[in-house]
Design an enzyme around this catalytic site. Structure first.
Site, PDB file in Angstrom:
ATOM      1  N   ASP A 147      -0.334   3.961  -6.442  1.00 32.68           N
ATOM      2  CA  ASP A 147       0.411   3.043  -5.574  1.00 32.68           C
ATOM      3  C   ASP A 147      -0.349   1.837  -5.017  1.00 32.68           C
ATOM      4  O   ASP A 147      -0.082   0.678  -5.350  1.00 32.68           O
ATOM      5  CB  ASP A 147       1.055   3.830  -4.418  1.00 32.68           C
ATOM      6  N   GLU A 181       8.876  15.150  -0.369  1.00 31.63           N
ATOM      7  CA  GLU A 181       7.672  14.683  -1.063  1.00 31.63           C
ATOM      8  C   GLU A 181       7.933  14.381  -2.536  1.00 31.63           C
ATOM      9  O   GLU A 181       7.320  13.496  -3.116  1.00 31.63           O
ATOM     10  CB  GLU A 181       6.549  15.704  -0.939  1.00 31.63           C
ATOM     11  N   GLU A 227       6.435   4.965   4.304  1.00 25.01           N
ATOM     12  CA  GLU A 227       6.678   3.992   3.233  1.00 25.01           C
ATOM     13  C   GLU A 227       8.109   3.459   3.205  1.00 25.01           C
ATOM     14  O   GLU A 227       8.341   2.281   2.947  1.00 25.01           O
ATOM     15  CB  GLU A 227       6.344   4.609   1.863  1.00 25.01           C
ATOM     16  N   GLU A 263      -9.481   7.403   2.205  1.00 29.84           N
ATOM     17  CA  GLU A 263      -8.826   7.558   3.513  1.00 29.84           C
ATOM     18  C   GLU A 263      -9.670   6.937   4.618  1.00 29.84           C
ATOM     19  O   GLU A 263      -9.130   6.312   5.537  1.00 29.84           O
ATOM     20  CB  GLU A 263      -8.576   9.048   3.830  1.00 29.84           C
TER      21      GLU A 263
HETATM   22  C1  DMJ Z   1      -0.866   6.011   4.135  1.00 33.73           C
HETATM   23  O1  DMJ Z   1      -2.054   6.562   4.579  1.00 33.73           O
HETATM   24  C2  DMJ Z   1      -1.111   4.814   3.304  1.00 33.73           C
HETATM   25  O2  DMJ Z   1       0.037   4.058   3.292  1.00 33.73           O
HETATM   26  C3  DMJ Z   1      -1.519   5.139   1.894  1.00 33.73           C
HETATM   27  O3  DMJ Z   1      -1.627   4.013   1.071  1.00 33.73           O
HETATM   28  C4  DMJ Z   1      -0.620   6.134   1.237  1.00 33.73           C
HETATM   29  N1  DMJ Z   1       0.332   6.666   2.119  1.00 33.73           N
HETATM   30  C5  DMJ Z   1      -0.089   7.080   3.408  1.00 33.73           C
HETATM   31  C6  DMJ Z   1       1.097   7.502   4.229  1.00 33.73           C
HETATM   32  O4  DMJ Z   1       2.081   8.108   3.504  1.00 33.73           O
END
Ligand code: DMJ
EC number: 3.2.1.113
Length: 929
Positions: A294, A388, A406, A147
């Protein structure tokens, strides 16, 4: 790979083994080239309307950012319900989610480049000054490496990228001297100790001040990390290296990626969700494109675009081929096991996978992107937001929605690829829903439960970093943006990195790369990026024709076969397998079948596996069946007007709000406050909803006492100070073991934090009216017949600066509510509140309300096979089924890896497999996104 005609044109636009610089430029070009192509299909949206929507996005951003700056900054995030900053350590811990918070003004840093995209250059300049003046990166806080990288390092680099762009333009940022870059470098060095593992995979967390040293660091003992956590560094780290010339960052990120690639499951070419950072063993062997994996895939493709290194594309294409072979079942994307990729690992999908259609656009595979996006859009239309997690038959699995971006991201990319105005309409719906259901007087609040419409006191920084960027860009014309967006690539947090980095400091690009490929397989370069000029000129209805067959996929769901190959044998008359719900331990035939499941063939083994899975689901379903869903307490009086929705626990007695109309009334505190004896103030609670404190006697006793005093409902407020439904699981109030039929009024429970929002409102406004219901009601319905300030009804952002019409309600509009320790501005003078207030939202039609109400937790566990059978009988899903069947057949024919399915396994090994799978399922049950 399944037929993905949408991507076919791309090969011709990108020369095989194209030089990276050309590919980077072409990829960017491909994404923006199509908007003029569209000539038919959904009605085009006028420039005027697009501008109006763009302005609405700007106003919404101001509302979110302005409230953060005013009420939360320098805290990391805004708590929009209590209108204050979220400071780590000062709020009850939310677990892993809090690892994003490093006391470094996260939301400000994450918003930097959004300010420039939204043409707020002056505000950007101010924000950069604030970051340089106030932000400390040396706090004794343990943060998530992932993060911190995507949000803070990415935010600083995005800010730097646009600061130097502006400086070069000659008007703004003339004083800027790479200060953000210096901060980024400082932060980069702080993250590096996390890579001190033999594998090169980073520890998941680091202490900003003490690194991973013990004991001060309080971290560095973890053994596992998620694949995305270790594989989503290359864009930021390479940019940092190339901006500064310090090669170490890119080298470390490359090494981590190399290790993940080496560890991919070789027969399926898939990766698991979590990996041991010391041994490289897969800890969780399920594999999908959503949570936990992802952005690993995203970064492989984008690293190729940004850095021009063929090995990244080679890896991406290899994984993509596996994804399309095993995980993609258009329109669904379902997790599988890396060792047994023909077996689904879940019956539900998570919201994070909504980014995938956007990535498929970048890849050039448009058809499945359109299909998945359409399916997701239908889920959104049903629940207003993407929950979610939702099941294969589109029921809510996890009801939360933290305003994730997203889906907006994919909508933007699909619009750029197809030019289909349909995607503008989709964006418009997203804007409307945000304003209708998530907007609160002090920002935008995450949805705690999309079914009830209740809120969480949380506005994540990615909402500002990503959502507003993608929504604004969706409606913007080239001239609306002060720089050329095509010159940049979006990171996973939508931060902008300039493509010219690809030509800077390239000397490091190949160092330490351990890719086994010396010879590249040219066929992998076929579909590098979409070229819509080639795709659609003769068929402007292309996207629409793909969406059309999926139009009712959610409403009349035709769930995908959990075990696809098996569907064929049912059709050919074979005896259907034993289902867990039918199993009886006393039935000898059932016991015989069960025994056989472990022995003979792979089909029986599959039956056995599914049987075990169903047993687990069934038992958790039975547990859930005894639970009632949460309820909503919605404050409807001025100045809330239904915008504050609190999550409440139900009672096992009294009026069932899911079966009856909601109860609406003013609130009054009972005396005694605990409601444990006859009330001494019956005149105060008569005809009202009584507030009672938890404790000292049974809930049912409190209910009887307030009912006797004439109350029409009751809200029990937790006496445990600081408790909140953000951190504690909701429960239902039990009866007293006796007959409770005499209790006729509805009773709901609020934790202390939510309860104090009502108590504070009473202190401030005296008259507070609430609605007790199973699901928050549309504000138009709430306000019907009430005097409402016209600025709330008329959605006109320009009214922001106009004098408000005076009315009875308006006269109070400068008032404020005091919440716990901070002042909360609940006045929404600037709120346009959209025209939505005049119209009943589509998603809240009576039918939908019924639907929503009928989604009980017990129904959340889907039974795809059962539904499949039912819908097939109706004959409604034939085409879909045929497609599926064809796909299965093709897969079987062309897939050399399916051979293990045909092998006969001894019972011991199957049982061992079962155990492994059962453990995996159990872990998934516990999983939090
Ligand atoms: C974001 O912080 C980024 O896109 C991350 O890759 C995963 N998703 C969150 C938001 O949903």
């Amino acid at each position: 790979m399944s037929e993905a005609g949408g991507g076919r044109g791309c090969g011709s636009s990108v020369p095989q083994r194209a030089p990276w610089s050309l590919v980077a430029a072409t990829a960017a070009f491909c994404l923006v080239s199509a908007t003029s192509v569209w000539t038919a299909g959904a009605a085009p949206m006028s420039r005027e309307e697009r501008q109006k929507l763009g302005n609405q996005v700007l106003e919404m951003f101001d509302h979110a950012y302005g409230n953060y700056m005013e009420h939360a900054y320098p805290a990391d995030e805004l708590m929009p319900l209590t209108c204050r900053g979220r400071v780590r350590g000062q709020e009850p811990s939310r677990g892993d989610v809090d690892d994003a918070l490093g006391k470094f003004s996260l939301t400000l840093i994450d918003s930097l480049d959004t300010l420039v995209v939204l043409n707020k250059t002056k505000e950007f300049e101010d924000a950069v000054r604030k970051v340089l003046r106030d932000v400390n990166l040396d706090n004794d806080v343990v943060v998530s490496v992932f993060e911190t990288n995507i949000r803070v390092l990415g935010g600083l680099l995005g800010g730097h990228s646009l600061a130097i762009m502006l400086k070069e333009k000659g008007e703004y940022m003339q004083w800027y001297n790479d200060e953000l870059l210096q901060m980024a470098k400082q932060l980069g060095y702080k993250l590096l100790p996390a890579f001190n593992t033999t594998s090169g995979l980073p520890y998941p967390r680091i202490n900003l001040k003490f690194g991973i040293r013990k004991p001060e660091a309080r971290t560095g003992t973890e053994t596992d990390t998620c694949t995305a956590c270790a594989g989503t560094l290359i864009l930021e780290f390479a940019a940092l290296s190339r901006f500064t010339g310090a090669t170490i960052f890119e080298e470390y990120a490359r090494k981590a990626l190399d290790f993940l690639w080496e560890k991919r499951q070789r027969s399926s070419n898939l990766v698991g969700v979590t990996i041991n950072i010391h041994t490289g063993d897969w800890v969780r062997k399920d594999s999908g494109v959503g949570a936990g994996i992802d952005s690993y895939y995203e970064y492989l493709l984008k690293a190729y675009v940004l850095l021009g290194d063929d090995s990244f594309l080679e890896r991406f294409n290899t994984h993509y081929d596996a994804i399309m072979r095993y995980i993609s079942q258009p329109p669904l994307l379902l997790d599988v096991h890396i060792h047994k990729p023909m077996l689904n690992a879940r019956t539900w999908m998570d919201a994070l996978l909504a980014f995938f259609p956007g990535l498929q656009v970048l890849k050039g595979d448009i058809r499945p992107a359109i299909e998945t996006h359409e399916m997701l859009y239908q889920v959104i239309k049903k629940h207003n937001f993407l929950p979610e997690a939702f099941t294969t038959d589109f029921r809510v699995h996890w009801a939360q929605h933290p305003l994730r971006p997203e889906f907006a991201e994919s909508t933007y990319f699909l619009y750029k690829a197809t030019g289909d105005p349909y995607y503008l309409e989709v964006g418009k719906t997203l804007i409307e829903n945000l304003n209708k259901y998530a907007r609160v007087p002090c920002g935008f609040a995450a949805m705690k439960d999309v079914r009830t419409g209740s809120h969480e006191d949380r506005m994540d920084s990615f909402f500002l970093a990503e959502m507003f960027k993608y929504l604004y860009l969706l409606f913007a014309d080239k001239e609306d943006i002060i720089f050329d967006i095509e010159d940049y690539i979006f990171t996973t947090e939508a931060h902008l990195l300039p493509l010219w980095l690809s030509t800077t400091n390239q000397s490091i690009s190949k160092k330490n790369t351990t890719s086994e490929y010396t010879e590249l397989d040219d066929s992998n370069f076929d579909w590098t990026c979409p070229n819509t000029q080639i795709l659609f000129p003769n068929d402007p209805l292309y996207a629409q024709s793909i969406r059309e067959p999926l139009k009712n996929v959610v409403d009349k769901s035709c769930p995908r076969g959990i075990i696809r190959v098996r569907e064929e044998s049912f059709r050919s008359g074979a005896k259907p397998p034993l289902r867990a719900r039918d199993f009886m331990a006393t039935n000898p035939e059932h016991l015989e079948i069960l025994k056989k499941m472990g022995a003979a063939s792979s089909i029986d083994a599959e039956d056995g596996l599914r049987f075990m899975q169903e047993m687990i689901e069934l038992s958790s379903q039975q547990q859930k069946e005894q639970q009632l869903p949460p309820r909503a307490v919605q404050i409807v009086s001025h100045p809330f007007f239904g915008r504050v929705v609190l999550t409440a626990g139900p009672a096992q007695f009294g009026l069932d709000l899911s079966k009856h109309k909601e109860t609406r009334g003013f609130v009054a505190s009972s005396k005694p406050y605990n409601g444990c004896s006859e009330l001494t103030n019956p005149e105060a609670v008569m005809g009202k909803i009584a507030l009672i404190q938890r404790g000292q006697c049974m809930f049912a006793e409190k209910a009887r006492n307030i009912q006797n005093a004439g109350a029409i409902g009751g809200i029990v407020i937790d006496d445990n100070e600081g408790s909140s439904s953000d951190t504690a699981p909701l429960f239902q109030m039990a009866g007293d073991g006796k007959d409770t039929d005499d209790i006729k009024i509805p009773m709901l429970f609020l934790f202390s934090k939510e309860g104090s929002i009502i108590l504070d409102a009473i202190r401030e406004y005296e008259e507070v009216e609430v609605l007790l219901s199973d699901k928050a009601k549309d504000r138009a319905a709430i306000l019907k017949g009430k005097m409402i300030p016209s600025y709330i009804i008329n959605s006109n952002p320009e009214m922001e600066n106009e004098e408000q019409p005076s009315s009875e309600n308006d006269s109070q509009s400068a008032e404020q509510i005091t919440s716990s320790s901070q002042e909360v501005d609940l006045v929404d003078q600037e709120s346009p509140e959209e025209s939505s207030l005049n119209s009943q939202p589509e998603s809240l039609s009576p039918a939908d309300m019924d639907n929503a109400a009928s989604v009980s937790p017990s129904e959340q566990i889907s039974n795809p096979m059962e539904n499949h059978e039912t819908t097939s009988l109706d004959g409604e899903c034939t085409d879909f089924d045929n497609q599926l069947q064809e796909q299965s057949e093709t897969e079987e024919d062309s897939n050399p890896n399916v051979s293990w399915d045909k092998k006969v396994q001894p019972i011991d090994s199957i049982l061992a497999d079962w155990n492994e799978d059962i453990e995996a399922f159990e872990m998934m049950e516990k999983d939090e996104l």
